[in-house]
Design a protein around this motif. Structure first.
Motif, short mmCIF file in Angstrom:
data_model
loop_
_atom_site.label_atom_id
_atom_site.label_comp_id
_atom_site.label_asym_id
_atom_site.label_seq_id
_atom_site.Cartn_x
_atom_site.Cartn_y
_atom_site.Cartn_z
N SER A 237 0.82 -1.21 0.00
CA SER A 237 0.00 0.00 0.00
C SER A 237 0.86 1.26 0.00
N GLN A 238 1.98 1.23 0.72
CA GLN A 238 2.84 2.41 0.75
C GLN A 238 3.54 2.63 -0.59
N ILE A 239 3.92 1.52 -1.23
CA ILE A 239 4.53 1.63 -2.56
C ILE A 239 3.52 2.24 -3.55
N LEU A 240 2.28 1.74 -3.50
CA LEU A 240 1.25 2.23 -4.41
C LEU A 240 0.92 3.70 -4.13
N ILE A 241 0.89 4.08 -2.86
CA ILE A 241 0.64 5.49 -2.51
C ILE A 241 1.71 6.39 -3.09
N ASN A 242 2.97 6.00 -2.95
CA ASN A 242 4.07 6.80 -3.50
C ASN A 242 4.00 6.89 -5.01
N GLN A 243 3.62 5.79 -5.65
CA GLN A 243 3.50 5.80 -7.11
C GLN A 243 2.36 6.71 -7.56
N ILE A 244 1.24 6.68 -6.85
CA ILE A 244 0.11 7.54 -7.19
C ILE A 244 0.48 9.01 -7.00
N LYS A 245 1.19 9.32 -5.94
CA LYS A 245 1.63 10.70 -5.71
C LYS A 245 2.57 11.18 -6.81
N ASP A 246 3.49 10.30 -7.23
CA ASP A 246 4.38 10.66 -8.33
C ASP A 246 3.60 10.89 -9.63
N GLN A 247 2.59 10.05 -9.85
CA GLN A 247 1.76 10.20 -11.05
C GLN A 247 0.99 11.52 -11.02
N ILE A 248 0.49 11.90 -9.85
CA ILE A 248 -0.22 13.17 -9.73
C ILE A 248 0.71 14.34 -10.02
N GLU A 249 1.94 14.27 -9.51
CA GLU A 249 2.91 15.33 -9.78
C GLU A 249 3.25 15.40 -11.26
N LEU A 250 3.32 14.23 -11.90
CA LEU A 250 3.60 14.21 -13.34
C LEU A 250 2.46 14.85 -14.13
N GLN A 251 1.22 14.55 -13.73
CA GLN A 251 0.07 15.14 -14.41
C GLN A 251 0.03 16.66 -14.22
N LYS A 252 0.36 17.10 -13.03
CA LYS A 252 0.41 18.55 -12.78
C LYS A 252 1.48 19.21 -13.65
N TYR A 253 2.61 18.55 -13.77
CA TYR A 253 3.71 19.08 -14.58
C TYR A 253 3.31 19.15 -16.06
N ASN A 254 2.64 18.10 -16.54
CA ASN A 254 2.22 18.07 -17.94
C ASN A 254 1.19 19.15 -18.24
N ILE A 255 0.26 19.36 -17.30
CA ILE A 255 -0.74 20.42 -17.49
C ILE A 255 -0.09 21.80 -17.50
N LYS A 256 0.87 21.97 -16.62
CA LYS A 256 1.55 23.27 -16.52
C LYS A 256 2.35 23.58 -17.76
N HIS A 257 2.97 22.57 -18.37
CA HIS A 257 3.86 22.79 -19.51
C HIS A 257 3.23 22.34 -20.83
N ARG A 258 1.92 22.17 -20.83
CA ARG A 258 1.27 21.69 -22.05
C ARG A 258 1.41 22.70 -23.19
N TYR A 259 1.33 23.97 -22.90
CA TYR A 259 1.42 25.00 -23.92
C TYR A 259 2.76 25.73 -23.87
N ASP A 260 3.74 25.05 -23.34
CA ASP A 260 5.08 25.66 -23.26
C ASP A 260 5.66 25.78 -24.67
N PRO A 261 5.93 27.02 -25.20
CA PRO A 261 6.46 27.17 -26.57
C PRO A 261 7.87 26.62 -26.73
N TRP A 262 8.58 26.39 -25.65
CA TRP A 262 9.95 25.86 -25.73
C TRP A 262 9.99 24.35 -25.63
N LYS A 263 8.77 23.71 -25.51
CA LYS A 263 8.76 22.26 -25.38
C LYS A 263 9.26 21.60 -26.67
#
Length: 283
Positions: free
Chosen positions: A257-283
């Motif tokens: 359960s702790q491994i899965l919790i950490n993985q879900i948190k990492d996935q959430i951070e990745l989704q936040k990062y992708n949303i933030k940089h989705r329209y990044d002109p330097w991507k």
């Protein structure tokens, strides 16, 4: 990382930190114990229904059916959090599941340590429970079967000695007691001969009136507490293995359960990062 594809530059959107192996391993792990908990609750409810409820209410603290229901319900709630939490990738439910297992593990560990350190107090508590069970012997069919099994298994009678059965109103030695079992002990206290063709179920009749040595020819006169302590000392490795067997599933559940919790948190951070940089002109 599970789910990562390296064959195309534009496939990063398919990347996930959540491992399917961990997710479904935790789900099926909880599903097994969830089904077991339902069976325990069903058996407990059935046992309560087939007994006289008004008689059983007098001994809820030592009622095996009630204890089975309580443990089953607790296990059901915890494993439900684990099942749904892993399947839905819900951090709140997974944390509830992990914390619950951790608390239970700590309680079990503390109970074992305190029971070893304060062995005299633990012995006194066990004596109180056995004496309470003797008082309610005729009130609860499940409790009666449990006591009879214990006395027959360990070759003992009563808590500390066979005269403890005088605490029960049916076996009490008071002259004013109208019971036909006055001053007797249960059949499970009797010493049975292998050559005995006809079983005498009244072998405990009037045994509390006899002297210790005389009664010892017919029934087990030693109490069950000393027998239980001797049995524990003789089977420490077996009991240790059982304790370890109970602890391993809890540890496995906590780790997964702790491994899965950490993985879900990492996935959430990745989704936040992708949303933030989705329209990044330097991507």
């Amino acid at each position: 990382m599970a789910g990562r594809r390296r064959d195309a530059p534009g496939s990063d959107k398919d990347f996930t930190f959540v491992s399917s192996v961990v997710k479904y391993l935790l789900f099926f792990f909880n599903l097994i114990f969830w089904v077991i908990s339902l069976v325990m609750v069903a058996i407990g409810i059935y046992a309560r229904m087939v007994k006289h409820a008004e008689a059983a209410l007098a001994s809820l603290s030592v009622d095996p059916a009630m204890m089975l229901m309580v443990v089953g319900i607790l296990m059901f709630l915890i494993t439900f959090c684990g099942c749904v939490g892993s399947l839905r990738e819900n951090i709140c439910l997974l944390q509830t599941f992990c914390i619950s297992l951790t608390v239970i593990f700590i309680i079990q560990l503390a109970a074992g340590v305190l029971g070893f350190i304060f062995s005299d107090k633990a012995r006194h508590k066990v004596t109180e429970l056995i004496n309470d069970a003797i008082v309610h012997y005729r009130d609860d069919a499940d409790l009666q079967n449990l006591i009879d099994y214990g006395q027959a298994k360990f070759g003992c009678c009563g808590g500390t000695t066979y005269t403890d059965w005088s605490q029960n109103i049916y076996f009490n030695c008071n002259q004013s007691n109208p019971s036909r079992e006055r001053c007797s002990v249960p059949y499970s206290c009797c010493i049975h001969s292998r050559n005995q063709d006809v079983i005498n179920t009244m072998c405990g009749q009037g045994m509390q009136d006899r002297e210790y040595n005389d009664a010892g020819n017919y029934i087990h006169t030693n109490g069950c507490i000393d027998k239980l302590v001797d049995w524990i000392h003789s089977n420490l490795f077996i009991l240790g293995g059982i304790a370890l067997g109970l602890a391993i599933p809890e540890l496995v559940g906590m780790v997964l359960s702790q491994i899965l919790i950490n993985q879900i948190k990492d996935q959430i951070e990745l989704q936040k990062y992708n949303i933030k940089h989705r329209y990044d002109p330097w991507k």
